[in-house]
Design an enzyme around this catalytic site. Sequence first.
Site, PDB file in Angstrom:
ATOM      1  N   GLU A 130     -30.916   6.793  -9.721  1.00 21.54           N
ATOM      2  CA  GLU A 130     -29.618   6.394 -10.247  1.00 21.54           C
ATOM      3  C   GLU A 130     -29.179   7.250 -11.436  1.00 21.54           C
ATOM      4  O   GLU A 130     -28.299   6.853 -12.203  1.00 21.54           O
ATOM      5  CB  GLU A 130     -29.658   4.929 -10.667  1.00 21.54           C
ATOM      6  N   SER A 175     -27.950   0.124  -7.356  1.00 22.66           N
ATOM      7  CA  SER A 175     -26.802   0.897  -6.867  1.00 22.66           C
ATOM      8  C   SER A 175     -26.786   1.015  -5.348  1.00 22.66           C
ATOM      9  O   SER A 175     -26.134   1.890  -4.803  1.00 22.66           O
ATOM     10  CB  SER A 175     -26.767   2.300  -7.502  1.00 22.66           C
ATOM     11  N   TYR A 184     -18.842   2.732  -6.090  1.00 24.23           N
ATOM     12  CA  TYR A 184     -18.489   3.804  -7.010  1.00 24.23           C
ATOM     13  C   TYR A 184     -17.311   4.673  -6.577  1.00 24.23           C
ATOM     14  O   TYR A 184     -16.790   5.425  -7.390  1.00 24.23           O
ATOM     15  CB  TYR A 184     -19.719   4.688  -7.264  1.00 24.23           C
ATOM     16  N   ARG A 206     -25.899  -8.908 -15.725  1.00 23.47           N
ATOM     17  CA  ARG A 206     -25.000  -9.223 -14.603  1.00 23.47           C
ATOM     18  C   ARG A 206     -25.826  -9.781 -13.457  1.00 23.47           C
ATOM     19  O   ARG A 206     -26.801  -9.164 -13.034  1.00 23.47           O
ATOM     20  CB  ARG A 206     -24.253  -7.975 -14.141  1.00 23.47           C
ATOM     21  N   ASP A 242     -25.853 -10.866  -9.606  1.00 29.51           N
ATOM     22  CA  ASP A 242     -25.145 -10.672  -8.337  1.00 29.51           C
ATOM     23  C   ASP A 242     -25.549 -11.750  -7.349  1.00 29.51           C
ATOM     24  O   ASP A 242     -26.748 -12.051  -7.204  1.00 29.51           O
ATOM     25  CB  ASP A 242     -25.458  -9.291  -7.760  1.00 29.51           C
ATOM     26  N   GLU A 300     -29.883 -10.437  -7.234  1.00 29.07           N
ATOM     27  CA  GLU A 300     -30.637  -9.752  -8.281  1.00 29.07           C
ATOM     28  C   GLU A 300     -29.970  -9.948  -9.633  1.00 29.07           C
ATOM     29  O   GLU A 300     -28.800 -10.344  -9.715  1.00 29.07           O
ATOM     30  CB  GLU A 300     -30.779  -8.263  -7.973  1.00 29.07           C
ATOM     31  N   ASN A 324     -29.252  -7.800 -13.171  1.00 28.58           N
ATOM     32  CA  ASN A 324     -29.204  -6.448 -13.736  1.00 28.58           C
ATOM     33  C   ASN A 324     -29.193  -6.526 -15.260  1.00 28.58           C
ATOM     34  O   ASN A 324     -28.266  -7.099 -15.842  1.00 28.58           O
ATOM     35  CB  ASN A 324     -27.933  -5.728 -13.274  1.00 28.58           C
ATOM     36  N   GLY A 338     -24.050  -1.325 -14.630  1.00 36.06           N
ATOM     37  CA  GLY A 338     -23.217  -0.136 -14.735  1.00 36.06           C
ATOM     38  C   GLY A 338     -22.023  -0.333 -15.644  1.00 36.06           C
ATOM     39  O   GLY A 338     -21.453  -1.426 -15.743  1.00 36.06           O
TER      40      GLY A 338
END
Length: 311
Positions: free
Chosen positions: A13, A142, A209, A247, A249, A261, A263, A267
């Site tokens: 990443e 990602s 992205y 964050r 998800d 998951e 984070n 990002g």
Amino acid sequence: MKVGVIMGGVSSEAEVSLNTGREMLNHLDPAKYEITPIVLTKREELIDEVKGIDLALLALHGTYGEDGTVQGTLETLGIPYTGSGVLSSSLCMDKHLSKKLLQSEGVQTPDWLCWSSMEEFSPEAVEQLGYPVMVKPCSGGSSIGMEKVSGGQDLLSAVQKAFDYDQSILIERYIQGQEITCSILNGELLPILGITSAQAEWFDYSAKYKDGGAVEQVIKLSPEVDERVRAAAFTSYHTLKCSVYARIDMLLSDGIPYVLEVNTLPGMTMTSLLPKSAQVAGLSFSSLLDRIIMCSLEERSKEKGGYVYAK
């Protein structure tokens, strides 16, 4: 305050990390901070590159950055850093371990299997889990190395691809539902975003992205479902010892949130979810970075009984 924005790294990443770092550099207030970009290409560069900074603003993602190793090094050097601590970073990076912990606390998460080698891998066990499945590296993010598999004919190639990115892989039962994400900042839940991929069947790398790859907007939930989602988000955050920001998800299926998951260094690119959620809450990107820096300094000072970091 001398702030070093640490980006790049050695994980898959690294490119995403560079984009996160550039965005941070663009939005840090030069009137408040003396800003130094620190681009890592090797592990051994960190110790020399961080000399003289007062705070490490972490823009790293994946292995050696999000897994607690960089955090541990910075603690040894006496340099405060942003985000969660060593333990939380390590726990959240290991999807297998974090899912077991979440499950033990009653948080719903898709059924899964985990293997550490091709020799251990069992297609028969995947058959019992039931297709379709998501094949992914156990660490990292990602959606790199991740693939949806609808039958046994495509399973082996997806498993081999995932092993190219990590020493362990996860195979997770695919759940059809609404993808949502919950960002938590200093113990507060920011507006919940719903995600709809523009073309991809699931929220893959391109959808995440590529400009216009997905529609991400505040989702309106019924009071009952909203309460379940909030409970899942906060239970995940506290169970995995997160701090400052994170964050979570999820997939929302028939009103039930399934945590995918957590984070610890989400990002922060132009298309990233946390800044979008913060913006809806009235926080500009610059203000978001100010909050992260302030809360991180407070968190580091609380750890280890008010440990005083080196200047």
